[in-house]
Design an enzyme around this catalytic site. Structure first.
Site, PDB file in Angstrom:
ATOM      1  N   ASP A 167       3.624 -22.374 -17.779  1.00 49.75           N
ATOM      2  CA  ASP A 167       3.165 -21.938 -16.445  1.00 49.75           C
ATOM      3  C   ASP A 167       2.538 -20.551 -16.518  1.00 49.75           C
ATOM      4  OD1 ASP A 167       5.698 -20.795 -16.916  1.00 49.75           O
ATOM      5  OD2 ASP A 167       6.292 -20.840 -14.801  1.00 49.75           O
ATOM      6  N   ARG A 188      16.124 -26.049 -10.020  1.00 49.17           N
ATOM      7  CA  ARG A 188      15.188 -27.095 -10.428  1.00 49.17           C
ATOM      8  C   ARG A 188      15.449 -27.493 -11.870  1.00 49.17           C
ATOM      9  NH1 ARG A 188      14.401 -25.139 -14.499  1.00 49.17           N
ATOM     10  NH2 ARG A 188      13.219 -23.286 -15.020  1.00 49.17           N
ATOM     11  N   ASP A 235       9.162 -21.819 -11.019  1.00 52.83           N
ATOM     12  CA  ASP A 235      10.486 -21.929 -10.412  1.00 52.83           C
ATOM     13  C   ASP A 235      10.444 -21.675  -8.916  1.00 52.83           C
ATOM     14  OD1 ASP A 235      11.053 -22.174 -13.056  1.00 52.83           O
ATOM     15  OD2 ASP A 235      12.021 -20.232 -13.275  1.00 52.83           O
ATOM     16  N   SER A 285      18.798 -20.569 -11.308  1.00 56.76           N
ATOM     17  CA  SER A 285      19.672 -19.980 -10.287  1.00 56.76           C
ATOM     18  C   SER A 285      19.103 -18.642  -9.804  1.00 56.76           C
ATOM     19  CB  SER A 285      21.085 -19.775 -10.843  1.00 56.76           C
ATOM     20  OG  SER A 285      21.052 -18.982 -12.014  1.00 56.76           O
ATOM     21  N   ASN A 303      20.421 -15.273 -20.395  1.00 57.88           N
ATOM     22  CA  ASN A 303      19.851 -14.620 -19.223  1.00 57.88           C
ATOM     23  C   ASN A 303      18.451 -14.121 -19.550  1.00 57.88           C
ATOM     24  OD1 ASN A 303      19.082 -12.648 -17.292  1.00 57.88           O
ATOM     25  ND2 ASN A 303      21.186 -12.587 -16.580  1.00 57.88           N
ATOM     26  N   GLU A 309       7.156 -26.946 -20.807  1.00 56.46           N
ATOM     27  CA  GLU A 309       7.961 -25.732 -20.980  1.00 56.46           C
ATOM     28  C   GLU A 309       7.140 -24.556 -21.497  1.00 56.46           C
ATOM     29  OE1 GLU A 309      10.620 -24.989 -19.217  1.00 56.46           O
ATOM     30  OE2 GLU A 309      11.334 -26.905 -19.982  1.00 56.46           O
TER      31      GLU A 309
END
Length: 434
Positions: free
Chosen positions: A28, A19, A166, A122, A209, A25
Site C-alpha cells: 500500500d 482488519r 488499515d 488494533s 509493534n 502485503e
C-alpha cells in the site's frame, strides 16, 4: 465503569474494526492496491464531551494507564508508542484538518477486543475511532474517504510510515464483502469471496509493534530507494519519484515488465549507502537529509532488488486474486490458496518480514487442510490468514489448536484471540445506545 472513572454517563459510542489483509502485503505504501476485509473485533470508545479543555482517556484494560492532557496542546512522543498516543493521532488529525485551536474537552473510555501487536490493526482502529470521536464531538461532517485519508496521514505522527490500507478498510468496510482498496485517489470496490471457503486467523503469539521497530520503516525506505534507482535507470526524473508504482505508471508498462526491468537494473547483493549515492550522483549528506527518514539514517545495507521483486509480484497477485473471485471457476479455492502461498513465500524470502513461528504456523495450517496460508499484517510476528474449505473447518481448528497451541504452551493466550474463523464485517460507526 465509565461512571466509576468519570462520575457521569457517556453521550455516545464509536466503534472502528480491525482488519485482516487477505493478500497484498507491504505494497500500500508503494502505491499498489490491497485486498483486506474488516474483522468483527473492534475498538469501542464511550464518549462524554465536557466544558473544560481537558482530554481524559481511560482504558478498560488495566495494562493501559489513564492519561489526561490539554485538548489545545497535543504532544505525541514518537519514541514511545504508548496506547494513548494512537488516540492523540486521530484527535490531532481532525483538529489540524479543520485548523481548530480552541477545542472542547472530553472524557473517553476505550475498550477493544482486537489482540494488540497481532497484525490485525488494533492501533489503526484506535486512530480511526479517535478521529470519528473527535469529528462527532465537534459536530462536523466528513466523508468516509476523507476520514480515512486524514487518519492515515495522522498515524504518521507516531513515526510509522504506513500506506493507508488499515484506516481505509476501517472506514470503508461493509458486511459480507472484502474490498479492493486502491489509492490516489482512494476508492474501494467489493470483492465477493467464494462461498465454499472460510478465512481463518491464527495468532503466532509473537508480538510485533510496528512503531516500536525500525524493520517496517527500513522496508519503506528500501522501496523508496529501489524506485529512485529504477527511475534513474530508465532516465526518468528520479528526484520526484517516491513509490515503486510511480515508476510503472510513468513507463506505462505491465507489472510483469517491471519485474524484468528490476532484474536488469538492480543486483541481488545488498547496496551500501555509498553505492546508492554513486548510482544517483548525490552526496551521503543529501541521501540522509533528503531521502531517508530520521529513523533510517544509520542503516548500513539496503536490499533493493528483493524488495522491488516482492512489491511488483505481490501487486500482480492482488489483481489475480480479484479476477479469480469474479470469475469463480470450480477450483476457485485452490487457485486463491496458491496465490496466498506464493505471497507468503515472497514475504518470507524476498521481503524478509516473517519469523520462525509464523513459518511454522503456516506449515501447520497447510498440513491440516488450508488450501493457502500466509502471514498477514506487517509480519515479524502477529497472525496468519488461511483459506479453508468450509467442510474441513472443524477438523482444521481442532488440529491446528493441538499442533501449534497445545504443544508449545501457547494456549495460555485467550483461546478466542488465538484461532478463529472470520467473515467480512462492517466499518466504523457512531451510535447513541450501548
Amino acid at each position: 465503569m465509565f461512571n466509576s472513572k468519570f462520575g457521569s454517563v457517556p453521550k455516545f459510542y464509536v466503534r472502528a474494526p480491525g482488519r485482516v489483509n487477505i493478500i497484498g502485503e507491504h505494497i500500500d505504501y508503494c502505491g499498489y492496491s490491497v485486498l483486506p476485509m474488516a474483522v468483527e473485533q473492534d475498538m469501542l470508545i464511550a464518549v462524554e464531551p465536557v466544558k473544560t479543555h481537558v482530554l481524559q482517556l481511560a482504558n478498560t484494560n488495566p495494562l493501559y494507564p489513564d492519561f489526561s492532557t490539554s485538548a489545545n496542546n497535543i504532544q505525541i512522543d514518537k519514541t514511545k508508542p504508548l496506547w494513548h498516543n494512537y488516540f492523540l493521532c486521530g484527535f490531532k488529525g481532525i483538529q489540524e484538518h479543520f485548523g481548530l485551536s480552541d477545542l472542547t474537552g472530553m472524557n473517553c473510555l476505550v475498550d477493544g477486543n482486537i489482540p494488540p501487536s497481532s497484525g490485525l490493526s488494533s492501533s489503526s482502529a484506535l486512530v480511526c475511532c479517535a478521529g470519528l470521536v473527535t469529528l462527532t464531538v465537534l459536530g462536523m461532517n466528513l466523508s468516509k474517504v476523507e476520514l480515512a485519508e486524514i487518519c492515515a496521514k495522522s498515524e504518521r505522527y507516531i513515526g510509522t510510515e504506513g500506506g493507508g490500507m488499515d484506516q481505509s478498510i476501517s472506514f470503508l468496510a461493509e458486511e459480507g464483502t472484502a474490498k479492493l482498496i486502491e489509492f490516489s485517489p482512494l476508492r474501494a470496490t467489493d470483492v465477493k469471496l467464494p462461498s465454499g471457503a472460510v478465512f481463518v486467523i491464527a495468532n503466532s503469539c509473537v508480538e510485533m509493534n510496528k512503531a516500536a521497530t525500525s524493520h517496517f520503516n527500513i522496508r519503506v525506505m528500501e522501496c523508496r530507494l529501489a524506485a529512485k534507482l529504477l527511475a534513474k535507470h530508465k532516465s526518468l526524473p528520479w528526484k520526484e519519484v517516491l513509490r515503486l508504482e510511480e515508476v510503472q505508471a510513468k513507463l506505462g508498462i505491465s507489472l510483469e515488465e517491471m519485474l524484468l526491468i528490476t532484474e536488469d537494473a538492480l543486483h541481488p547483493e545488498p547496496y551500501s549507502p555509498e553505492e546508492i549515492c554513486k548510482c544517483l550522483g548525490i552526496s551521503l549528506q543529501e541521501l540522509k537529509t533528503q531521502i531517508l527518514s530520521p529513523n533510517t539514517q544509520d542503516v548500513l545495507t539496503f536490499k533493493l532488488y528483493q524488495r522491488a521483486k516482492h512489491v511488483y509480484s505481490e501487486a500482480a497477485r492482488v489483481l489475480q486474486f480479484k479476477k479469480i473471485c469474479e470469475e469463480a471457476p470450480d477450483n476457485v479455492v485452490q487457485l486463491l490458496g496458491e496465490l496466498m502461498n506464493q505471497s507468503h513465500r515472497s514475504c518470507r524470502d524476498m521481503y524478509e518480514c516473517s519469523c520462525p513461528e509464523l513459518d511454522q504456523l503456516v506449515d501447520i495450517c497447510r498440513k491440516f487442510g488450508a488450501q493457502g496460508s500466509r502471514l498477514t499484517g506487517a509480519g515479524w510476528g502477529g497472525c496468519t490468514v488461511s483459506i479453508v474449505p468450509a467442510e474441513k473447518l472443524s477438523s482444521f481448528l481442532a488440529n491446528v489448536h493441538e499442533a501449534y497451541y497445545q504443544r508449545s504452551n501457547r494456549s495460555l493466550a485467550p483461546e478466542k484471540q488465538s484461532l478463529f474463523a472470520t467473515k467480512p464485517g462492517g466499518g466504523a460507526l457512531v451510535f447513541l445506545e450501548a
